[in-house]
Motif scaffolding. Structure first.
Motif, short mmCIF file in Angstrom:
data_model
loop_
_atom_site.label_atom_id
_atom_site.label_comp_id
_atom_site.label_asym_id
_atom_site.label_seq_id
_atom_site.Cartn_x
_atom_site.Cartn_y
_atom_site.Cartn_z
N GLY A 99 -40.96 -123.25 -30.69
CA GLY A 99 -41.92 -122.74 -29.72
C GLY A 99 -42.78 -123.81 -29.07
N LYS A 100 -42.41 -125.06 -29.22
CA LYS A 100 -43.20 -126.16 -28.68
C LYS A 100 -42.57 -126.68 -27.38
CE LYS A 100 -44.52 -129.31 -31.58
NZ LYS A 100 -44.43 -130.34 -32.64
N SER A 101 -43.43 -126.91 -26.39
CA SER A 101 -42.97 -127.50 -25.14
C SER A 101 -42.90 -129.02 -25.31
CB SER A 101 -43.92 -127.14 -24.00
OG SER A 101 -43.46 -127.64 -22.77
N PRO A 102 -41.87 -129.67 -24.82
CA PRO A 102 -41.73 -131.11 -25.07
C PRO A 102 -42.76 -131.94 -24.31
CG PRO A 102 -40.08 -130.38 -23.50
CD PRO A 102 -40.79 -129.14 -23.97
N HIS A 103 -43.21 -133.01 -24.94
CA HIS A 103 -44.09 -133.95 -24.25
C HIS A 103 -43.22 -134.95 -23.50
CE1 HIS A 103 -43.16 -136.54 -27.73
NE2 HIS A 103 -43.51 -135.50 -28.48
N GLU A 104 -43.79 -135.59 -22.50
CA GLU A 104 -42.98 -136.38 -21.58
C GLU A 104 -42.39 -137.64 -22.19
OE1 GLU A 104 -46.38 -138.96 -19.27
OE2 GLU A 104 -45.97 -136.92 -18.58
N ASP A 105 -42.90 -138.09 -23.33
CA ASP A 105 -42.33 -139.29 -23.95
C ASP A 105 -41.43 -138.95 -25.14
OD1 ASP A 105 -44.38 -138.35 -25.49
OD2 ASP A 105 -45.19 -140.33 -26.03
N LEU A 106 -41.02 -137.67 -25.25
CA LEU A 106 -40.11 -137.28 -26.32
C LEU A 106 -38.75 -137.94 -26.08
CD1 LEU A 106 -39.49 -135.55 -28.84
CD2 LEU A 106 -38.86 -133.68 -27.28
N ASN A 107 -38.25 -138.65 -27.05
CA ASN A 107 -37.00 -139.38 -26.92
C ASN A 107 -35.83 -138.54 -27.45
OD1 ASN A 107 -34.98 -141.25 -26.65
ND2 ASN A 107 -35.72 -142.61 -28.27
N LEU A 108 -34.94 -138.15 -26.57
CA LEU A 108 -33.77 -137.36 -26.96
C LEU A 108 -32.54 -138.23 -27.19
CD1 LEU A 108 -33.98 -134.23 -24.63
CD2 LEU A 108 -34.87 -134.51 -26.95
N ARG A 109 -32.64 -139.51 -26.92
CA ARG A 109 -31.45 -140.35 -26.99
C ARG A 109 -30.92 -140.49 -28.42
NH1 ARG A 109 -31.31 -145.59 -23.68
NH2 ARG A 109 -29.14 -144.94 -23.53
N GLU A 110 -31.81 -140.43 -29.39
CA GLU A 110 -31.35 -140.51 -30.78
C GLU A 110 -30.49 -139.30 -31.14
OE1 GLU A 110 -31.12 -139.61 -34.91
OE2 GLU A 110 -32.45 -138.51 -33.56
N TRP A 111 -30.89 -138.14 -30.64
CA TRP A 111 -30.12 -136.92 -30.90
C TRP A 111 -28.82 -136.91 -30.11
CZ3 TRP A 111 -30.94 -131.76 -28.04
CH2 TRP A 111 -30.12 -130.77 -28.58
N LEU A 112 -28.87 -137.36 -28.84
CA LEU A 112 -27.71 -137.29 -27.97
C LEU A 112 -26.77 -138.48 -28.13
CD1 LEU A 112 -29.45 -135.99 -24.72
CD2 LEU A 112 -28.27 -134.67 -26.48
N ARG A 113 -27.17 -139.44 -28.94
CA ARG A 113 -26.31 -140.60 -29.14
C ARG A 113 -25.14 -140.22 -30.04
NH1 ARG A 113 -29.85 -143.97 -31.04
NH2 ARG A 113 -29.40 -143.56 -33.23
N SER A 114 -23.93 -140.62 -29.65
CA SER A 114 -22.73 -140.31 -30.43
C SER A 114 -21.89 -141.57 -30.52
CB SER A 114 -21.94 -139.18 -29.76
OG SER A 114 -21.57 -139.54 -28.44
N PRO A 115 -20.93 -141.62 -31.47
CA PRO A 115 -20.10 -142.82 -31.63
C PRO A 115 -19.40 -143.25 -30.35
CG PRO A 115 -19.78 -141.31 -33.46
CD PRO A 115 -20.63 -140.59 -32.47
N THR A 116 -18.96 -142.28 -29.55
CA THR A 116 -18.34 -142.58 -28.26
C THR A 116 -18.96 -141.67 -27.21
OG1 THR A 116 -16.58 -140.96 -28.66
CG2 THR A 116 -16.14 -143.25 -29.31
N PRO A 117 -19.09 -142.13 -25.97
CA PRO A 117 -19.67 -141.28 -24.93
C PRO A 117 -18.84 -140.01 -24.73
CG PRO A 117 -19.54 -143.56 -24.21
CD PRO A 117 -18.77 -143.47 -25.48
N ALA A 118 -19.51 -138.92 -24.51
CA ALA A 118 -18.82 -137.65 -24.33
C ALA A 118 -18.61 -137.36 -22.85
CB ALA A 118 -19.62 -136.52 -24.98
N ASP A 119 -17.64 -136.53 -22.57
CA ASP A 119 -17.38 -136.09 -21.20
C ASP A 119 -18.13 -134.80 -20.89
OD1 ASP A 119 -15.25 -138.12 -20.67
OD2 ASP A 119 -14.27 -137.02 -22.30
N ILE A 120 -18.40 -134.01 -21.93
CA ILE A 120 -19.10 -132.72 -21.78
C ILE A 120 -20.18 -132.66 -22.84
CG2 ILE A 120 -18.85 -130.21 -21.77
CD1 ILE A 120 -15.83 -130.67 -21.26
N TYR A 121 -21.37 -132.20 -22.44
CA TYR A 121 -22.47 -131.99 -23.37
C TYR A 121 -22.87 -130.51 -23.33
CZ TYR A 121 -23.22 -136.99 -24.09
OH TYR A 121 -23.06 -138.31 -24.45
N VAL A 122 -22.78 -129.87 -24.48
CA VAL A 122 -23.18 -128.46 -24.61
C VAL A 122 -24.41 -128.44 -25.52
CG1 VAL A 122 -22.49 -126.15 -25.30
CG2 VAL A 122 -20.78 -127.74 -24.37
N LEU A 123 -25.56 -128.11 -24.95
CA LEU A 123 -26.82 -128.21 -25.69
C LEU A 123 -27.50 -126.84 -25.72
CD1 LEU A 123 -28.11 -131.54 -24.12
CD2 LEU A 123 -26.74 -131.24 -26.18
N GLY A 124 -27.74 -126.37 -26.94
CA GLY A 124 -28.39 -125.08 -27.11
C GLY A 124 -29.73 -125.24 -27.81
#
Length: 531
Positions: A99-124
């Motif tokens: 229920g929290k709104s993200p602050h502007e300096d929230l870093n999502l790159r750690e979560w979205l980082r994967s061993p190889t770049p993806a072609d499709i990202y499905v985020l829920g």
């Protein structure tokens, strides 16, 4: 629904409440996307859609393969070579953000980082807004969703200098703000503006404008979703928003590599509420259906019934069954022999189910639960996992697959801490036994899971989870004539032939009866005239 001014009209609050209380669908099949090119039914002329709104409402007739990259092929953008087999990487992530709104300096790159770049990202996401009465019963608060989209876009395209320049120019103000939506909504020259100008200018003038746009004289280095001639490979690997949809606190978005847009069609969305009174949207699912290279995909983001009382797992099982039963994708009728896209979840070639499924640990009050937590003995704890118990018993997700879990329970943590709520007696929060609430399952051939891990962001009382899939697309089978369609067409033709024959027989019979009646009537008249 769009008004003449290009703005998205907002229904009145009482009307929204009435529709929610009476369970009347309202725009459930509409979604937001970076692109929307609508083809006229009669002339096929392209229509421009303003980029003034950061997103657009995509009409029902979107999905016939008309996308930005397809339109640009005439300008020299070469399409990638197509072979009989394609292998794409797909990143699937789920996160209950409490229920929290993200602050502007929230870093999502750690979560979205994967061993190889993806072609499709499905985020829920789940609980992008607090699940209070105002949000559940009233109009949806869309500002958190816009912030999450902005953060995701920045994280996915972080290494793209051209895109960074685009947003620096588009959002430049006296006091720049990362979430200055008015600034974001006003790019200098949008791609859809170029489409409209192409219809109005002659070829020479349009090419001159295009060259000046791509060279950065009057606008950013390149439009948002296009790989222009002369751009570097790094600049070409961009991600655009294929679709996003919000239902109260549930939010699902699909991002694709820009050059894949032209191969995506039949994009549809369906929402099922399973919350208050059994149908409000504080719990339930959002499902997105799409076709990529002739292969049908369905992504289901769910937030199921919470609670760790005995019997709550049966309510979650019921949620799953109702979502499978009630999810429908509406498609327009087609006169060609091509089959209609699937209208049910399980009819798709490949299905991904993600979300906060809320399954807990059975026998949660067992004495050795805390000891197993301290020892990091996840496999012993997973023997009590309700989802695995229910699945093995055949009561839910029969035939579905889930990867091996080698990470700690994802719920429930103290705020900004690595400690579970149950580990401290001083916590004023509701005590919860740690559990793997956040899960990703799949069904269908050609899906191979490459990793299944969790992130370590302390933003929420849940930890994010993601999985990377290798997606095999067999184009050879898709090119073969569909025997079912051929059989159906033949059956239809035969039925029509029988109907025509039957109709002709009936007409002949009626004509014969009419002729017989006329003959008898004439005979009666002749006899009467003799008297």
């Amino acid at each position: 629904m769009r008004t003449n001014g290009g703005k998205i009209s907002k229904p009145s609050w009482p009307k929204v409440v009435a529709r929610k209380w009476l369970n009347i669908p309202s725009g459930g099949d509409e979604f937001h996307s970076d692109y929307s090119l609508k083809m006229s039914d009669e002339t096929g002329r392209r229509r421009s859609c303003s980029d003034q709104d950061r997103y657009v409402v995509v009409p029902d007739d979107f999905s016939d393969g008309c996308t930005l990259m397809e339109e640009r092929t005439s300008l020299g953008v070469e399409a990638p070579a197509v072979t009989d087999n394609l292998n794409h990487r797909m990143f699937v992530g789920t996160w209950n953000v409490g229920g929290k709104s993200p602050h502007e300096d929230l870093n999502l790159r750690e979560w979205l980082r994967s061993p190889t770049p993806a072609d499709i990202y499905v985020l829920g996401f789940q609980e992008i807004v607090p699940l209070n009465a105002g949000n559940v019963l009233g109009a949806e608060d869309k500002s958190p969703a816009a912030k999450w989209l902005s953060l995701i876009r920045e994280a996915l395209n972080k290494n793209d200098p051209g895109l960074s320049q685009y947003y620096n120019n588009a959002t430049h103000t006296e006091h720049p703000s990362h979430f200055d939506q008015q600034a974001i909504m006003k790019p200098r020259i949008s791609f859809s503006d170029l489409l409209s100008l192409e219809d109005e200018l002659n070829n020479a003038d349009f090419e001159r404008l295009l060259n000046s746009t791509s060279s950065g004289e009057n606008s950013p280095s390149s439009p948002l979703m296009c790989s222009w001639p002369g751009s570097s490979p790094m600049q070409q690997r961009r991600y655009c928003l294929a679709a996003s949809k919000q239902m109260v606190g549930i939010f699902l978005c699909v991002w694709v590599r820009a050059d894949l847009c032209r191969h995506i069609s039949n994009m549809k969305v369906s929402c099922v509420g399973r919350g208050i009174m059994g149908y409000l949207g504080n719990k339930g699912s959002i499902s997105i259906s799409m076709t990529l290279h002739g292969t049908t995909f369905c992504f289901v983001c769910a937030h199921l019934t919470s609670g760790e009382k005995e019997g709550d797992e049966m309510r979650r099982n019921s949620d799953v069954m109702e979502i499978l039963k009630k999810t429908r994708f509406s498609h327009s009728y087609r006169t060609s022999q091509q089959p209609l896209p699937p209208d049910r979840i399980l009819d798709h070639d490949k299905v991904i189910w993600l979300g906060d499924l809320n399954y807990r640990l059975a026998a949660a009050c067992s004495d050795n639960t805390h000891e197993l937590l301290k020892k990091h003995d996840w496999q012993a704890l997973l023997e009590r996992d309700q989802l695995r118990i229910e699945q093995q018993a055949g009561r839910v997700f029969k035939g579905w697959e889930e990867g091996r879990i080698c990470f700690a329970p994802t719920y429930k943590y103290l705020a900004n801490s690595d400690h579970y709520v149950v580990q401290t007696s001083k916590s004023r929060e509701k005590r919860r036994t740690p559990a793997w609430c956040d899960r990703i399952l799949w069904k269908g051939e050609g899906l191979k899971q490459m990793c299944y891990v969790r992130g370590e962001s302390k933003f929420s009382d849940h930890r994010p989870v993601y999985s990377l899939f290798s997606v095999q697309l067999d184009l050879a089978n898709k090119k073969k004539p569909n025997s079912a369609v051929t059989t159906t067409a033949a059956s239809t033709a035969k039925a029509k032939s029988c109907m025509l024959k039957s109709s002709a027989t009936c007409v002949a019979k009626v004509q014969a009866e009419e002729l017989l009646l006329l003959t008898r009537a004439k005979s009666c008249l002749d006899n009467a005239s003799r008297f």
